[in-house]
Scaffold this active site. Structure first.
Site, PDB file in Angstrom:
ATOM      1  N   ILE A 131      29.341 104.593  79.195  1.00  0.00           N
ATOM      2  CA  ILE A 131      29.750 106.001  79.249  1.00  0.00           C
ATOM      3  C   ILE A 131      31.053 106.242  78.492  1.00  0.00           C
ATOM      4  CG2 ILE A 131      28.568 106.511  81.413  1.00  0.00           C
ATOM      5  CD1 ILE A 131      31.216 106.070  82.878  1.00  0.00           C
ATOM      6  N   GLY A 132      31.615 105.186  77.902  1.00  0.00           N
ATOM      7  CA  GLY A 132      32.843 105.358  77.137  1.00  0.00           C
ATOM      8  C   GLY A 132      33.195 104.087  76.382  1.00  0.00           C
ATOM      9  N   VAL A 133      33.925 104.247  75.286  1.00  0.00           N
ATOM     10  CA  VAL A 133      34.355 103.118  74.466  1.00  0.00           C
ATOM     11  C   VAL A 133      35.820 103.325  74.113  1.00  0.00           C
ATOM     12  CG1 VAL A 133      34.007 101.831  72.335  1.00  0.00           C
ATOM     13  CG2 VAL A 133      32.041 102.839  73.507  1.00  0.00           C
ATOM     14  N   GLY A 188      39.860 101.038  73.008  1.00  0.00           N
ATOM     15  CA  GLY A 188      40.460  99.859  72.425  1.00  0.00           C
ATOM     16  C   GLY A 188      40.381  98.651  73.337  1.00  0.00           C
ATOM     17  N   PHE A 189      40.316  98.888  74.651  1.00  0.00           N
ATOM     18  CA  PHE A 189      40.215  97.797  75.632  1.00  0.00           C
ATOM     19  C   PHE A 189      38.800  97.227  75.658  1.00  0.00           C
ATOM     20  CE2 PHE A 189      39.255  96.289  79.892  1.00  0.00           C
ATOM     21  CZ  PHE A 189      40.330  95.464  80.180  1.00  0.00           C
ATOM     22  N   VAL A 232      33.194 101.102  78.763  1.00  0.00           N
ATOM     23  CA  VAL A 232      33.207 101.589  80.147  1.00  0.00           C
ATOM     24  C   VAL A 232      31.755 101.842  80.561  1.00  0.00           C
ATOM     25  CG1 VAL A 232      34.042 103.325  81.760  1.00  0.00           C
ATOM     26  CG2 VAL A 232      35.454 102.660  79.791  1.00  0.00           C
ATOM     27  N   LYS A 285      35.304  99.248  83.569  1.00  0.00           N
ATOM     28  CA  LYS A 285      35.839  99.031  82.215  1.00  0.00           C
ATOM     29  C   LYS A 285      35.939  97.525  81.982  1.00  0.00           C
ATOM     30  CE  LYS A 285      39.352 101.524  80.698  1.00  0.00           C
ATOM     31  NZ  LYS A 285      40.753 101.969  80.428  1.00  0.00           N
ATOM     32  N   ASP A 295      49.122 108.720  75.485  1.00  0.00           N
ATOM     33  CA  ASP A 295      47.793 108.916  74.898  1.00  0.00           C
ATOM     34  C   ASP A 295      47.079 110.092  75.552  1.00  0.00           C
ATOM     35  OD1 ASP A 295      45.879 108.324  73.021  1.00  0.00           O
ATOM     36  OD2 ASP A 295      44.866 106.818  74.230  1.00  0.00           O
TER      37      ASP A 295
END
Length: 824
Positions: free
Chosen positions: A502-504, A506-507, A510, A524, A620
């Site tokens: 559901i998300g991308v 730098g770490f 997700v 994550k 951020d």
């Protein structure tokens, strides 16, 4: 405007030459990538816009984003000195990628100016620059800190993408670049054949060659600026290259230059080059038998293409001018008659190409014009311009020793010979080494995890409780929350199914997850190869272990088992604010919903700044980091870049620049001074994003609209508020509510932090804007449109006070941050 300093003579030349400026629309390049590296703002040089780094056309792969800048005074007088005031620094192999729209010949221009920036001394940088097939520079070091260096290459590109790679070498492990041009040139600029002087004949195959420009000279005139050339080339004056100046005179021509079929075009060389010439003095008998000679420094280990430009601007009638041309003492053209070569036309542009393999070891090439030996022909001769290009016909390099394929073939053969002679010895050494490795393998495996990932037990005291392995499938509670076994999170995320992402960031990715008790979570999972991820993992835990607020996303737990670094958060059903504004086709948010989301986000950021003894700066803030729960309540997320604020006796934190392009505080970028007002600036961008409902950077739009903030501020300055409002809101916003909201956003975007409000002030203004909107919707859409039109008129006339606030934000220095808005 550039900051180039001009001599009086040079300035006079600009004035005289202004009437002879080239028609810069004669050639329109299909590929025209101009990048001001290391800059967040566009730079205009001679009416050409060099886009902020990283430009919307290029992508950059680099291990670390390091932007450097210097003062204009430190850059020596140079035509494009403003491009040398910023630089992109590389501490590892890095590459720019440029999509090629039209295959064929391109100019690749590189700008270098070494200066000292913080701990980086660019004069010590030693690096190579290469494309996919060719090394342009090898072991390059720009050591003169007072002189800028400019490199120009011409290459026939037949791939869909050009990749320029910068590779540090030697001890410095440092590379840099100030500006880049990748520009298409006309297909016929380089013909396929040239006259060969040694051996005599015809050399074919120029179209596929890579060239480096060594010299580009305007004979008989002053320098020609790039703005006076249709292909943006710079031409030096020939006077410093003349050996026997007493045998030469300079001639200029003020009438029209003619272009005949089969000859030169306006793209071959500018009219300013063909309108001036260095001529052999014929009036003095004692000098008439001498040649006029120019001397040029070259690398004699490479062949050269030498292009000579001619235009008979001295003759009054046809067939009056005859002369000989020599290159390195070899006859190039004997009894040259320009009238015959230009279909009996005077003042006609013409050029001829020569291929030369320099045979002397002096490192010099001489070009001469001399009198013809024909009977009854007066001694004369002219030359209008010269281009000398270094070319490579064997190794894929301009180094002479280094090749893309092989650094040195003879050394490779020697290595093979030594290998065969000493093979037995190496076998013994390798056997001993393997035995040692096997004996230490278990110890290395035990230490591997601690060397690649930072355990929670390595964190500062007071941030955590000691943790233990959870191999039995249970979870343990400590000061950070739950410690999840890796197997539990595997099951919760369907073995980290890519369809559940559901998300991308730098770490890492997700994932949506569901625990056995039906609790929905966001998981994550860190990328073990990402050093950025290690840092963000630690930062996220350090701050979220101390923070609890209804408008901050809560950390539920973590996992650091099996060399994994995983964080588990509360699941936010409605995703990001960004997804509701544009991109995913979700139902549009009402104005009241948007205000409430902004207010909730402001409360979260305000708590970060004021909720503890030492403020926390998020660094951020963006719409992708504002999450919405099932009730559309906003919560600020992603604390991987967060930083503790300054101490009470300090005004700022000095730190490397990090954040997302399009949202980055320009003062923070310029000065590396981080304050809470940096978050305020980013939040101001989010406010405009909420109003406009479009990406902060959208390269698919016309150039003037690519940067949302810049475009929005221009519209506000013109009193065109209705142009920027999301069409779904048209006529549904009360005038006073809109005015207060826009005023708040503009104040947040002030160029200097001291002029921006605090997050507490922003929160108050947003709540006031919500009160001004009221609970009763506008009576009709037409009424709303009329109110917005009236507000636009007031802003344009300066009555509302909003226009005055716009001056607080310096648009030219703030908003041209052309990179994907998710990039850091």
């Amino acid at each position: 405007m550039t900051s180039t300093r001009l001599t009086i003579g040079y300035a006079l030349f600009l004035l005289v030459g202004s009437s002879m400026l080239c028609d810069c629309n004669a050639f329109s390049p299909a590929d025209n990538y101009l990048i001001d590296c290391g800059s967040l703002v566009n730079t205009t040089v001679d009416n050409r816009v060099f886009l902020a780094d990283v430009s919307l056309y290029s992508s950059l792969a680099t291990p670390s984003n390091i932007f450097a800048n210097t003062t204009a005074n430190s850059v020596s007088s140079f035509e494009s000195s403003s491009l040398y005031q910023t630089a992109r620094i590389f501490i590892g192999p890095s590459s720019y990628s440029f999509p090629i729209l039209k295959k064929g010949r391109h100019f690749i221009r590189l700008y270098f100016f070494p200066f000292v920036y913080q701990s980086y001394d660019l004069t010590s940088a030693n690096f190579s620059v290469s494309t996919q097939q060719f090394i342009l520079l090898s072991n390059f070091q720009a050591t003169n800190s007072s002189v800028a260096e400019f490199k120009e290459y011409s290459m026939n590109i037949n791939t869909d993408t050009l990749i320029l790679t910068f590779t540090p070498v030697g001890k410095s492990l440092l590379a840099f670049i100030n500006a880049i041009e990748v520009v298409s040139v006309p297909d016929d600029l380089i013909s396929d054949s040239a006259q060969s002087l040694n051996p005599i004949g015809t050399y074919n195959g120029l179209k596929e060659q890579v060239f480096e420009t060594i010299h580009r000279i305007n004979m008989g005139g002053l320098p020609v600026l790039s703005a006076q050339d249709t292909l943006w080339r710079s031409w030096q004056s020939d006077q410093s290259f003349l050996i026997n100046k007493n045998a030469a005179k300079f001639y200029s021509f003020t009438e029209t230059i003619n272009y005949v079929q089969g000859g030169a075009t306006k793209d071959t060389a500018p009219e300013l080059v063909y309108s001036t010439a260095t001529e052999l003095i014929a009036s003095n008998t004692s000098l008439s038998l001498y040649n006029v000679t120019w001397e040029f420094d070259v690398d004699t280990s490479f062949p050269l293409m030498i292009r000579l430009h001619f235009c008979d601007i001295v003759s009054k009638v046809l067939n009056q001018l005859y002369f000989n041309l020599y290159i390195n003492g070899l006859i190039g053209i004997e009894d040259l008659d320009l009238s015959a070569l230009t279909t009996n036309t005077l003042a006609a542009a013409y050029y001829v190409d020569f291929f030369l393999r320099p045979s002397n070891g002096s490192g010099k090439v001489h070009v001469s014009i001399g009198p013809s030996t024909l009977a009854n022909v007066p001694p004369d001769g002219i030359l209008n311009g010269l281009e000398m290009l270094k070319m490579n016909t064997s190794m894929s390099s301009f180094d002479g020793q280094v090749s893309i394929v092989s650094k040195n073939e003879s050394k490779r053969k020697l290595a093979l010979l030594l290998g065969s002679l000493l093979g037995a010895f190496f076998v013994v050494v390798i056997a001993v080494f393997l035995f040692w490795v096997l004996s230490k393998r278990r110890k290395l495996l035990r230490n591997y995890q601690s060397k690649t990932w930072l355990h929670l037990s390595n964190f500062k005291d007071g941030i955590h409780s000691p943790v233990s392995k959870c191999s039995n499938g249970t979870t343990h509670q400590n000061a950070l929350g739950l410690q999840f076994p890796f197997a539990v999170l595997q099951e919760a995320t369907n073995n980290f199914d890519e369809n559940w992402v559901i998300g991308v960031g730098g770490f890492g990715n997700v994932y949506k997850g569901e625990l056995k008790d039906k609790t929905k979570v966001a998981v994550k999972r860190g990328n073990s190869k990402s050093h950025q991820g290690i840092t963000e993992f630690r930062t996220e835990i350090e701050f979220l272990s101390q923070l609890r607020h209804r408008h901050l996303v809560s950390l539920i737990g973590y996992c650091n088992e099996n060399n994994e670094m995983i964080l588990v958060y509360e699941f936010m059903k409605n995703g990001t604010l960004k997804s509701h504004l544009y991109g995913l086709g979700l139902p549009p948010l009402s104005w009241k919903q948007r205000l409430e989301i902004c207010i909730g986000s402001a409360k979260g950021v305000h708590y970060l700044h004021t909720g503890s003894a030492k403020s926390i700066i998020h660094r951020d803030i963006k719409s992708a980091n504002i999450l919405l729960d099932e009730n559309l309540m906003a919560k600020v997320a992603d604390f991987g870049l967060s930083k503790a604020g300054p101490d009470l006796d300090e005004t700022h934190v000095t730190t490397a620049v990090k954040g997302s392009f399009g949202y980055l505080d320009p003062e923070y970028f310029r000065m590396q001074r981080l304050t809470e007002k940096s978050d305020v600036y980013s939040f101001g961008v989010v406010l405009l994003e909420v109003l406009c409902a479009r990406p902060v950077i959208d390269p698919t739009l016309p150039r003037e609209m690519i940067n949302m903030t810049e475009w929005a501020m221009k519209c506000l300055n013109k009193g065109q508020i209705e142009e920027i409002i999301d069409p779904h809101l048209s006529g549904l916003i009360r005038t006073k509510s809109l005015e207060k909201f826009v005023e708040t956003a503009v104040k947040c975007l002030a160029d200097y932090g001291v002029d921006r409000p605090t997050m507490g002030d922003v929160l108050w203004s947003l709540e006031y804007s919500l009160q001004l909107q009221g609970s009763v919707p506008t009576t009709s859409k037409m009424d709303g449109l009329n109110e917005v039109a009236q507000l636009s008129s007031e802003v344009h006339e300066g009555k509302s006070g909003l226009k005055d606030n716009l001056s607080d934000a310096s648009m030219s220095n703030v908003f041209s941050q052309l990179m994907e808005s998710e990039g850091r």
